[in-house]
Design an enzyme around this catalytic site. Sequence first.
Site, mmCIF file in Angstrom:
data_model
loop_
_atom_site.group_PDB
_atom_site.id
_atom_site.type_symbol
_atom_site.label_atom_id
_atom_site.label_comp_id
_atom_site.label_asym_id
_atom_site.label_seq_id
_atom_site.Cartn_x
_atom_site.Cartn_y
_atom_site.Cartn_z
ATOM 1 N N PHE A 112 -0.670 -49.885 -53.823
ATOM 2 C CA PHE A 112 -1.497 -50.263 -52.671
ATOM 3 C C PHE A 112 -2.413 -51.452 -52.958
ATOM 4 O O PHE A 112 -2.822 -52.169 -52.047
ATOM 5 C CB PHE A 112 -2.338 -49.061 -52.202
ATOM 6 C CG PHE A 112 -3.580 -48.779 -53.010
ATOM 7 C CD1 PHE A 112 -4.825 -49.226 -52.564
ATOM 8 C CD2 PHE A 112 -3.532 -48.059 -54.202
ATOM 9 C CE1 PHE A 112 -5.983 -48.958 -53.285
ATOM 10 C CE2 PHE A 112 -4.673 -47.798 -54.922
ATOM 11 C CZ PHE A 112 -5.906 -48.252 -54.466
ATOM 12 N N LYS A 113 -2.702 -51.678 -54.228
ATOM 13 C CA LYS A 113 -3.647 -52.755 -54.554
ATOM 14 C C LYS A 113 -3.077 -54.132 -54.247
ATOM 15 O O LYS A 113 -3.818 -55.094 -54.082
ATOM 16 C CB LYS A 113 -4.090 -52.622 -56.007
ATOM 17 C CG LYS A 113 -4.951 -51.367 -56.146
ATOM 18 C CD LYS A 113 -5.337 -50.981 -57.533
ATOM 19 C CE LYS A 113 -6.140 -49.681 -57.472
ATOM 20 N NZ LYS A 113 -6.593 -49.211 -58.759
ATOM 21 N N ASP A 114 -1.749 -54.234 -54.133
ATOM 22 C CA ASP A 114 -1.143 -55.503 -53.712
ATOM 23 C C ASP A 114 -1.688 -55.945 -52.357
ATOM 24 O O ASP A 114 -1.855 -57.136 -52.106
ATOM 25 C CB ASP A 114 0.386 -55.362 -53.588
ATOM 26 C CG ASP A 114 1.073 -55.233 -54.947
ATOM 27 O OD1 ASP A 114 0.628 -55.891 -55.895
ATOM 28 O OD2 ASP A 114 2.045 -54.464 -55.043
#
Length: 485
Positions: A112-114
């Site tokens: 999700f950090k993308d």
Amino acid sequence: MWYVSTRGMAPRVDFEGALFSGYASDGGLFMPEELPQLGRETLRKWSTLSYPGLVKELCALFIGPELLARDDLHDLIDRAFSRFRHQEVVHLSRLRNGLDMLELWHGATYAFKDLSLCCTAQFLQYFLEKRERHVTVVVGTSGDTGSAAIESVQGAKNVDIIVLLPKGHCSRIQELQMTTVLKENVHVFEVEGNSDELDEPIKAVFADVDFVKEHSLMSLNSINWSRVLVQMAHHFFAYFRCVPSMDTDPLPPVEVVVPTGAAGNLAAGCIAQKMGLPIHLVATVNHNDIIHRTIQQGDFSLSKAVKPTLASAMDIQVPYNMERIFWLLSGSDSQVTRALMEHFERTQTLSLPRELHSKLSGAMTSESVSDEAITQAMARCWEENQYLLCPHSAVAVSYHYQQMDRQQPSSTPRCCLAPASAAKFPEAVLAARLTPEAPADLLALEHKETRCTPMRRGDDWTLMLRGTIEDLSQQWRGRALNSSE
């Protein structure tokens, strides 16, 4: 839009100032001075937007057009999401027995950090090119932040990135996603310690305000406001995809289950709530349960040690974004927040004032999930849906199954956030007695050359970090001098 420190002792800054700062100079975290309130009509308008469309609307609210023109903002966000594998960028999978999974992992590093980091990197490069500046980004990671941060800035000419990863505390794939990037502007350190321990030298370096200024340092951990801003879109998208109708008044609630470590996604959800999004938040954690204890009992105190779990990216004892939540729920009271956080930093224990605890437990509920419950949720989800969960997503799904098995009927739809792909965690998939599935690009990592510098027990990690930063500044100045001659 102005940003103020949660501790109230630092000058207020605009979005660009918050983007480049990480921690405020008083040790606090930046928050918007005022939160826009979204009425029912705005929410109805937004309900048909794509995920990138929601990010654009949210960013336009929090970044002034005098800093970043709307057309430029839209271009940057389109560029940020151009390499995502799913055409929707974020996808809702509807599974059996009311299980809705919001897949936040269709970016380059399968986490999700993308989503927030690719936008943040675009904002960074926009302002750096405009100002002809260079920054050194320093990131501590418990697994996914490091690889997503590296992916977002690798090869950028105005940015060097230093990543500290905890040796033996990430999955093999997570480590390789960081150590196989050989671009000149990427510098990876493998630390003989856990993710809380490696945060110490970073905090020490950022506490030296003159040093930070001299070397143009910043962080891309979820202390950075830009990341929290983009993560708010997860909650709006979850709500609009799961709400049964946008035609009732008041709008019906949706429960959003957030697996969390440093509480960045949780803080984003709390802000969305305060802006008028009718969501109920559920914070789900692994055995490292400080957030759960805080919500249930008001006990924001460290345990004796971090316990390694299958959901390794959440093996965190100091969830620094809780400071944002305390500030928000205390009515933006920086004096109260400063006193609480200074007491916590001094004693490593904190009992929340009764009124603040009451507001916190009113805003969200929580659950702590064991490794056994994680593997059970993974196995059950596979059996019922032929759908592989990563261990962090399984923390959220375990809560969903608990509620189902207690046969507590609820008319409120529930959406579980899925922060990473199971492909990144074959060890956990095997622990659940399932067969890992690995895309070709992840399998190829095993055959790539690696590069990293060890930080051993007994080394002075702060000194090593400072030395690397000084060397990078010197190199940048040399390059700038040569290009101007």
